[in-house]
Structures are given as C-alpha cells and as structure tokens.
Scaffold this motif. Sequence first.
Motif, PDB file in Angstrom:
ATOM      1  N   THR A 185      -5.708   3.578 -14.395  1.00 55.40           N
ATOM      2  CA  THR A 185      -5.558   3.150 -13.008  1.00 55.40           C
ATOM      3  C   THR A 185      -4.568   1.993 -12.908  1.00 55.40           C
ATOM      4  N   LYS A 186      -4.697   1.053 -13.835  1.00 53.69           N
ATOM      5  CA  LYS A 186      -3.793  -0.113 -13.862  1.00 53.69           C
ATOM      6  C   LYS A 186      -2.338   0.341 -14.002  1.00 53.69           C
ATOM      7  N   ASN A 187      -2.138   1.443 -14.696  1.00 51.93           N
ATOM      8  CA  ASN A 187      -0.787   1.960 -14.948  1.00 51.93           C
ATOM      9  C   ASN A 187      -0.431   3.141 -14.036  1.00 51.93           C
ATOM     10  N   LYS A 188      -1.102   3.199 -12.900  1.00 51.38           N
ATOM     11  CA  LYS A 188      -0.806   4.205 -11.861  1.00 51.38           C
ATOM     12  C   LYS A 188      -0.975   5.658 -12.340  1.00 51.38           C
ATOM     13  N   ILE A 189      -1.874   5.845 -13.287  1.00 50.76           N
ATOM     14  CA  ILE A 189      -2.226   7.209 -13.712  1.00 50.76           C
ATOM     15  C   ILE A 189      -3.665   7.453 -13.243  1.00 50.76           C
ATOM     16  N   GLU A 190      -3.840   8.342 -12.300  1.00 48.03           N
ATOM     17  CA  GLU A 190      -5.171   8.566 -11.730  1.00 48.03           C
ATOM     18  C   GLU A 190      -5.928   9.605 -12.560  1.00 48.03           C
ATOM     19  N   PRO A 191      -7.126   9.245 -13.068  1.00 46.96           N
ATOM     20  CA  PRO A 191      -7.926  10.240 -13.798  1.00 46.96           C
ATOM     21  C   PRO A 191      -8.286  11.419 -12.886  1.00 46.96           C
ATOM     22  N   LYS A 192      -7.934  12.616 -13.288  1.00 53.42           N
ATOM     23  CA  LYS A 192      -8.134  13.801 -12.433  1.00 53.42           C
ATOM     24  C   LYS A 192      -9.167  14.783 -12.984  1.00 53.42           C
ATOM     25  N   GLU A 193      -9.202  14.933 -14.306  1.00 53.71           N
ATOM     26  CA  GLU A 193     -10.138  15.899 -14.907  1.00 53.71           C
ATOM     27  C   GLU A 193     -10.674  15.348 -16.221  1.00 53.71           C
ATOM     28  N   ILE A 194     -11.974  15.548 -16.415  1.00 50.42           N
ATOM     29  CA  ILE A 194     -12.526  15.226 -17.733  1.00 50.42           C
ATOM     30  C   ILE A 194     -13.375  16.390 -18.224  1.00 50.42           C
ATOM     31  N   CYS A 195     -13.389  16.525 -19.538  1.00 51.02           N
ATOM     32  CA  CYS A 195     -14.179  17.577 -20.164  1.00 51.02           C
ATOM     33  C   CYS A 195     -14.893  16.930 -21.349  1.00 51.02           C
ATOM     34  N   PHE A 196     -16.211  16.876 -21.257  1.00 52.58           N
ATOM     35  CA  PHE A 196     -16.981  16.262 -22.338  1.00 52.58           C
ATOM     36  C   PHE A 196     -17.151  17.234 -23.499  1.00 52.58           C
ATOM     37  N   ILE A 197     -17.180  16.661 -24.683  1.00 51.69           N
ATOM     38  CA  ILE A 197     -17.375  17.450 -25.896  1.00 51.69           C
ATOM     39  C   ILE A 197     -18.691  17.020 -26.537  1.00 51.69           C
ATOM     40  N   ARG A 198     -19.583  17.993 -26.707  1.00 45.03           N
ATOM     41  CA  ARG A 198     -20.885  17.727 -27.333  1.00 45.03           C
ATOM     42  C   ARG A 198     -20.899  18.355 -28.717  1.00 45.03           C
ATOM     43  N   PRO A 199     -21.405  17.642 -29.726  1.00 47.61           N
ATOM     44  CA  PRO A 199     -21.506  18.256 -31.059  1.00 47.61           C
ATOM     45  C   PRO A 199     -22.388  19.510 -30.998  1.00 47.61           C
ATOM     46  N   ARG A 200     -23.519  19.395 -30.315  1.00 47.48           N
ATOM     47  CA  ARG A 200     -24.436  20.523 -30.128  1.00 47.48           C
ATOM     48  C   ARG A 200     -24.939  20.502 -28.691  1.00 47.48           C
ATOM     49  N   ILE A 201     -25.443  21.633 -28.219  1.00 49.93           N
ATOM     50  CA  ILE A 201     -25.831  21.775 -26.815  1.00 49.93           C
ATOM     51  C   ILE A 201     -26.843  20.718 -26.371  1.00 49.93           C
ATOM     52  N   ASN A 202     -27.764  20.362 -27.275  1.00 49.26           N
ATOM     53  CA  ASN A 202     -28.802  19.407 -26.879  1.00 49.26           C
ATOM     54  C   ASN A 202     -28.463  17.953 -27.203  1.00 49.26           C
ATOM     55  N   GLN A 203     -27.227  17.733 -27.633  1.00 52.16           N
ATOM     56  CA  GLN A 203     -26.813  16.357 -27.903  1.00 52.16           C
ATOM     57  C   GLN A 203     -25.937  15.859 -26.753  1.00 52.16           C
ATOM     58  N   THR A 204     -25.921  14.558 -26.547  1.00 51.33           N
ATOM     59  CA  THR A 204     -25.045  14.003 -25.508  1.00 51.33           C
ATOM     60  C   THR A 204     -23.597  14.004 -26.031  1.00 51.33           C
ATOM     61  N   PRO A 205     -22.624  13.991 -25.109  1.00 49.74           N
ATOM     62  CA  PRO A 205     -21.224  14.048 -25.542  1.00 49.74           C
ATOM     63  C   PRO A 205     -20.820  12.783 -26.307  1.00 49.74           C
ATOM     64  N   ASN A 206     -19.986  12.952 -27.321  1.00 42.77           N
ATOM     65  CA  ASN A 206     -19.431  11.789 -28.026  1.00 42.77           C
ATOM     66  C   ASN A 206     -17.920  11.687 -27.834  1.00 42.77           C
ATOM     67  N   LEU A 207     -17.311  12.786 -27.398  1.00 41.03           N
ATOM     68  CA  LEU A 207     -15.865  12.792 -27.155  1.00 41.03           C
ATOM     69  C   LEU A 207     -15.572  13.321 -25.757  1.00 41.03           C
ATOM     70  N   VAL A 208     -14.390  12.990 -25.284  1.00 38.76           N
ATOM     71  CA  VAL A 208     -14.012  13.444 -23.945  1.00 38.76           C
ATOM     72  C   VAL A 208     -12.506  13.739 -23.894  1.00 38.76           C
ATOM     73  N   LEU A 209     -12.174  14.835 -23.241  1.00 43.37           N
ATOM     74  CA  LEU A 209     -10.783  15.173 -22.951  1.00 43.37           C
ATOM     75  C   LEU A 209     -10.501  14.688 -21.528  1.00 43.37           C
ATOM     76  N   ILE A 210      -9.378  14.049 -21.342  1.00 39.87           N
ATOM     77  CA  ILE A 210      -9.066  13.450 -20.036  1.00 39.87           C
ATOM     78  C   ILE A 210      -7.657  13.841 -19.607  1.00 39.87           C
ATOM     79  N   ARG A 211      -7.524  14.279 -18.366  1.00 38.77           N
ATOM     80  CA  ARG A 211      -6.185  14.459 -17.787  1.00 38.77           C
ATOM     81  C   ARG A 211      -6.026  13.489 -16.636  1.00 38.77           C
ATOM     82  N   GLY A 212      -5.009  12.660 -16.705  1.00 40.05           N
ATOM     83  CA  GLY A 212      -4.667  11.755 -15.608  1.00 40.05           C
ATOM     84  C   GLY A 212      -3.321  12.151 -15.041  1.00 40.05           C
ATOM     85  N   ARG A 213      -3.085  11.788 -13.783  1.00 37.92           N
ATOM     86  CA  ARG A 213      -1.832  12.179 -13.138  1.00 37.92           C
ATOM     87  C   ARG A 213      -1.126  10.936 -12.611  1.00 37.92           C
TER      88      ARG A 213
END
Lengths: 248, 248
Positions: A185-213
């Motif tokens: 945001t500080k650098n005028k890139i607006e976060p538009k999409e995120i996709c969380f990555i979970r090691p397993r279905i019942n675990q919470t996400p530890n990684l995230v893919l982010i697209r900013g515009r």
Amino acid sequence: MTDTVIYPNEKIEDLQVGGLKIIQQTDGYRFTTDAVLLANFVKEVKGKKVVELGSGSAVISTLIAYKSKPKSIAAVEIQPSLYEMSKRTVELNGQGDTVKIFNSDIKTCHEILGGNYDAVVSNPPYIKVGSGLPIENETKAIARQEIKITLSELIETASKLLTSKGSLYLVHQTERLSEIFCEMTKNKIEPKEICFIRPRINQTPNLVLIRGRKNGGLGLKILPDIVIFDDNGKYTKTVSDLYGERND
Amino acid sequence: MTDTVIYPNEKIEDLQVGGLKIIQQTDGYRFTTDAVLLANFVKEVKGKKVVELGSGSAVISTLIAYKSKPKSIAAVEIQPSLYEMSKRTVELNGQGDTVKIFNSDIKTCHEILGGNYDAVVSNPPYIKVGSGLPIENETKAIARQEIKITLSELIETASKLLTSKGSLYLVHQTERLSEIFCEMTKNKIEPKEICFIRPRINQTPNLVLIRGRKNGGLGLKILPDIVIFDDNGKYTKTVSDLYGERND
C-alpha cells in the motif's frame, strides 16, 4: 543442449514439465514447492514484460517462460554462483531468447532494467535477520534470510519496475501478511488477490500467494486455498497437476 | 425485569444463552451472526475494562458481559434510538453494573471515556459510502454504511482508547482486510490473529475476525476458519454451540 557445463556439486533435475531441466546445487540452495506454486499463480503475462526478483536457480522464470509465453523475463539474482548456474539452466532449456539473467542487487536493479514492466514476480527470503535461524551455508542463508534485501526494499523496487496497473506476484509466509499489505500500500500496489497454502486440509495456512496491482482500486479477493498434501502425505491433485506430465 | 418498556416496533428476542434477551426493532436495524461470532472471539477480558464502538442493539456487550465477566463495558452508540433501546436491553438483563451505554460519536468518545482500556470491540459498518447500497432505512443505513464513521476513524479512536498491549477485536469483510491491516499498523495496533468466516466449507471466506494488539510485536497467526452452514443449510456445530442452550 548437452554441451552445458555441470560442476561436481551440481545436478540436473527434471522439472517434469515440457522436458524442462533445472541445474541445482547438491550442497546449497534448492528451490521448493513454493516456487512452483508461485510460477503457476502468475496470470495474464502472455506477450508481456516480466521481472523476477531474486531468481535463485531461475526455476520460476523457467516455468513462466514455458507456461505463460511472456515476451521477456528479466531475472535478477545477486549471488554470482546462482547467477552463473541459472544462466546455464536457461541455455540448457533453450530459453535464452526469453529469459535473461542479471547479476544485480535487487535494490538497484531498476537502474539497469528501467521501468514499465507488466509483472514482477518474487519468492523472496522469508526470514528476518536476527530471527535465530542458523546459517549453515552462505548461499542458502542469502536465499532464505533478509541478508541482502528486506521485504520493504523488495516491494519498493517492484513498484519502481511496474507500469501502472501492472501486477506484483509474491509468495510469502502468512505470519508476515500484514507487513506485506502495508508495504504494498505504501508503494501504491493495492493487494487484489490472495491464495492461502495449507500443508494439509486440516492445518491452518502457513504460506500465501499474493497479487497486488500498481495503482489498483481497493478490494481484496480471497481465492480458494491450495492444500499441498493429502491424508496419505502425497501431493493433492491440485499440486501434482502443476507438475504436468509427472502425473497419471 | 418485566417493567422494561417495549415499543410497538420492537420485539424481545431470546439470545438462547443464559436467558439473555435483546430488544430489537422489527422494522430497522437487527444484529447478525457476525456480532455473535465477534462476541465469542473476544478473549482474556475477565476483570478487564472493555469498550464497544458502535454497539447498536448492544448484543455484543450483552454477550461479553455474560460470557467473559469483564469489569466494565462502555458501549458507544451514536444513534439516539438505538442508544435508548439498548439501555433498556441492559436493564432487562440486569447487567447495569457492568454495561453502560454512551450516546456519543465514536470519533470523540475518548474525550468522555478517557484511555487505558484493555480491549476495544467493534462490528462496524462494512460498506463505504457511495458504493451504491440503497438506503431503505436511516437507522439501518448508519449501522451498515460508513455514514457516521469510517474504518480509518474507528481504528484511530480504538488506538486512543487502548492501553499499551491492549487488544482491538473487529469483524469485517475480507475484501477490506488490507485496509484494516494498514490502518491498524498506522495506529500502532499490530494485527496478531485472524479467523476467516466461510458461509459454507467449499466457499471462500467473506468475513474475518481480527485481533490487533496495541504496540504489539510483528507476527500474524491464522486461526482455523469458522464455517457457518453445513451442506444442509443448517448451522455447523461450531456456530450452533455459540448459541449455548439452544442446541441439543
């Protein structure tokens, strides 16, 4: 293609996609699934100009060049050993017309590369310096820890490289999501999409893919999560499909 | 408790928890599941001083007072009709020693309430003014749209009210997650925990519960998602359990 030099501490690995190969160090930095997920998260770059920041073995640029048919990819790597190795990977795959590797500091690479890029892609070091992670190997440490580049510096550079409405694609740890959003945001890139990555279905996400515009409007979309492993510890169909021909 | 006045456009509803009742307008603003989820997300306020910003029917303060045994809750509501109605709800539930309703603008309530609160809780209007949402009813519109308070103003006030290491608890739309993080960070409230809310297991989250900590250290934790409805359109066990005695 068989003329490419391979050193004793290196190994050629098959990416299982389109016959692509990657030279990797057997004793140093090696790419992870994160890189493969990021390369597949990148969209709409056909015929476009792309930069990869911190390209390491160039696995991401190699995959994007093959799958997404960009006009060009400028891959920036500060470590001379990885720069030199990844140049040989590009040669090995015959992608020299599309992928160029630059041995440069990310912080100043815009001085060489200029601006107006349609997309910037990065799988940066995840870990802050001083977090107690041991440094077993310098090449690995630079790839994993913010020794040469911080998140803030990386996003600042990405913003300089991007054209208006161009996209920044990142993979990072979820625990740093708030920092990432604020730096974007500080650098005028607006976060538009995120996709969380979970090691397993019942675990919470530890990684995230982010697209900013760059100069994008407000409004964040959450995409369906990616789960890496099934209950038997095997790749899920979503992930194994990314490895193309490797699957049934 | 049966002496409480109820007007013709009002109805007493049973919260299904500890015999608690809520007076609601039949033709105006009504609380949603979001409020119940937020009230249950609030932790570690036993014996502590809490503020609720934009308390509406006071459902959140009522639930927290019952479930979490805080020392006090100052509930701030700008709309005179909701202020007056929620005062009667507090009376109806015999919670007058804990919950005090203040008819104040959130933007200036710290001038009345002072600071050093341990927790601030809010289910604010989600929608920006000018987003095209119709205004069927003024009371409802003020509760749903940022007519009287913006996200930025709300978080700024929360920061003034909070003691160092105190927590801000919010429920909001996922599409505004980046704005929320940035406003929190700007006001020295570090996002510490988020919990996504999905309508159904196979849908992406549309709401998020957020806990930020004033002067807190970096590092965001993602909690397991809450799913509202099962495949048959009934509340999941997690959600129905929040309604206490209502369930089998």
